[in-house]
Design a protein around this motif. Structure first.
Motif, PDB file in Angstrom:
ATOM      1  N   UNK A 139       0.872  -1.094  -0.170  1.00  0.00           N
ATOM      2  CA  UNK A 139       0.100   0.015   0.111  1.00  0.00           C
ATOM      3  C   UNK A 139       0.823   1.387  -0.081  1.00  0.00           C
ATOM      4  N   UNK A 140       1.815   1.335   0.887  1.00  0.00           N
ATOM      5  CA  UNK A 140       2.738   2.602   0.988  1.00  0.00           C
ATOM      6  C   UNK A 140       3.445   2.523  -0.257  1.00  0.00           C
ATOM      7  N   UNK A 141       4.086   1.743  -0.908  1.00  0.00           N
ATOM      8  CA  UNK A 141       4.574   1.687  -2.154  1.00  0.00           C
ATOM      9  C   UNK A 141       3.847   2.119  -3.156  1.00  0.00           C
ATOM     10  N   UNK A 142       2.590   1.885  -3.329  1.00  0.00           N
ATOM     11  CA  UNK A 142       1.770   2.714  -4.363  1.00  0.00           C
ATOM     12  C   UNK A 142       1.547   4.184  -4.086  1.00  0.00           C
ATOM     13  N   UNK A 143       1.780   4.608  -2.836  1.00  0.00           N
ATOM     14  CA  UNK A 143       1.951   5.994  -2.541  1.00  0.00           C
ATOM     15  C   UNK A 143       3.508   6.730  -2.628  1.00  0.00           C
ATOM     16  N   UNK A 144       4.169   5.615  -3.135  1.00  0.00           N
ATOM     17  CA  UNK A 144       5.715   6.241  -3.642  1.00  0.00           C
ATOM     18  C   UNK A 144       6.656   6.494  -2.039  1.00  0.00           C
ATOM     19  N   UNK A 145       6.184   5.670  -0.962  1.00  0.00           N
ATOM     20  CA  UNK A 145       6.840   5.711   0.227  1.00  0.00           C
ATOM     21  C   UNK A 145       8.117   4.623  -0.063  1.00  0.00           C
ATOM     22  N   UNK A 146       9.306   5.002   0.488  1.00  0.00           N
ATOM     23  CA  UNK A 146      10.241   4.225  -0.002  1.00  0.00           C
ATOM     24  C   UNK A 146      10.974   3.701   1.364  1.00  0.00           C
ATOM     25  N   UNK A 147      10.513   4.041   2.565  1.00  0.00           N
ATOM     26  CA  UNK A 147      11.110   3.629   3.730  1.00  0.00           C
ATOM     27  C   UNK A 147       9.977   3.015   4.684  1.00  0.00           C
ATOM     28  N   UNK A 148      10.212   1.859   5.160  1.00  0.00           N
ATOM     29  CA  UNK A 148       9.260   1.289   6.228  1.00  0.00           C
ATOM     30  C   UNK A 148      10.166   0.717   7.350  1.00  0.00           C
ATOM     31  N   UNK A 149       9.728   1.188   8.540  1.00  0.00           N
ATOM     32  CA  UNK A 149      10.570   0.905   9.964  1.00  0.00           C
ATOM     33  C   UNK A 149       9.491   0.434  10.784  1.00  0.00           C
ATOM     34  N   UNK A 150       9.937  -0.947  11.349  1.00  0.00           N
ATOM     35  CA  UNK A 150       9.128  -1.634  12.405  1.00  0.00           C
ATOM     36  C   UNK A 150       9.806  -1.130  13.820  1.00  0.00           C
ATOM     37  N   UNK A 151       9.061  -0.229  14.617  1.00  0.00           N
ATOM     38  CA  UNK A 151       9.696  -0.038  15.740  1.00  0.00           C
ATOM     39  C   UNK A 151       9.411  -0.906  16.992  1.00  0.00           C
ATOM     40  N   UNK A 152      10.462  -1.260  17.662  1.00  0.00           N
ATOM     41  CA  UNK A 152      10.469  -2.277  18.674  1.00  0.00           C
ATOM     42  C   UNK A 152      11.068  -1.718  19.886  1.00  0.00           C
ATOM     43  N   UNK A 153      10.418  -1.401  20.929  1.00  0.00           N
ATOM     44  CA  UNK A 153      10.744  -0.924  22.251  1.00  0.00           C
ATOM     45  C   UNK A 153      11.668  -1.721  22.722  1.00  0.00           C
TER      46      UNK A 153
END
Length: 163
Positions: A139-153
């Protein structure tokens, strides 16, 4: 002209109309770039010659990284600054392919920010399945986002070796 999302930086309408074939052939003037996952509206195949191609991809070193230009007239000419630009151009073209035809036009786009991302906090609640994470990335690649981060405490999980 249909609304594109995200909006491109510059659109110029020209006289004429391009009718899309049900299957399109793509030709690469330079190295082949994997852009085919971007196409969901129509089938796109690789063509070995420029004359029979509907879409012609050309690397333009004068364009900035992640930028592209699409010219739609008798053929569809895509100039791109790097592999990411070719992919983003294909995502934009895929939106246009949902229509039967479009007006002749020139589209130009370049990102305002080279890094566009999303951080997903998985430390506060349940962790999504791998399938769900892949859908989020799609979904985010369709919106041309190029970074995805999983945040883990840091202390969300028990580590026996950590004291």
């Amino acid at each position: 002209m249909m609304q594109l999302f995200p909006r491109v930086a510059k659109t110029t309408l020209l006289d004429g109309e391009h009718v899309f074939n049900s299957t399109l052939n793509a030709f690469f003037n330079s190295k082949k770039v994997n852009v085919f996952t971007a196409f969901t509206s129509k089938e796109v195949k690789i063509s070995s010659d420029c004359e029979n191609a509907d879409i012609i991809y050309t690397l333009d070193e004068g364009l900035k990284p992640q930028s592209y230009k699409i010219v739609i007239d008798e053929k569809i000419n895509i100039s791109y600054g790097d592999d990411a630009g070719a992919y983003y151009a294909s995502l934009t073209l895929n939106q246009l392919l949902a229509e039967k035809s479009v007006e002749y036009c020139e589209l130009f786009d370049e990102p305002q920010l080279l890094v566009r991302g999303f951080m997903y906090d998985i430390s506060r609640d349940w962790v999504s399945s791998l399938h769900t994470l892949k859908r989020i990335v799609d979904l985010f690649s369709i919106w041309k986002y190029n970074q995805f981060e999983l945040y883990v405490e840091g202390f969300s999980f028990e580590y026996k070796s950590f004291e």
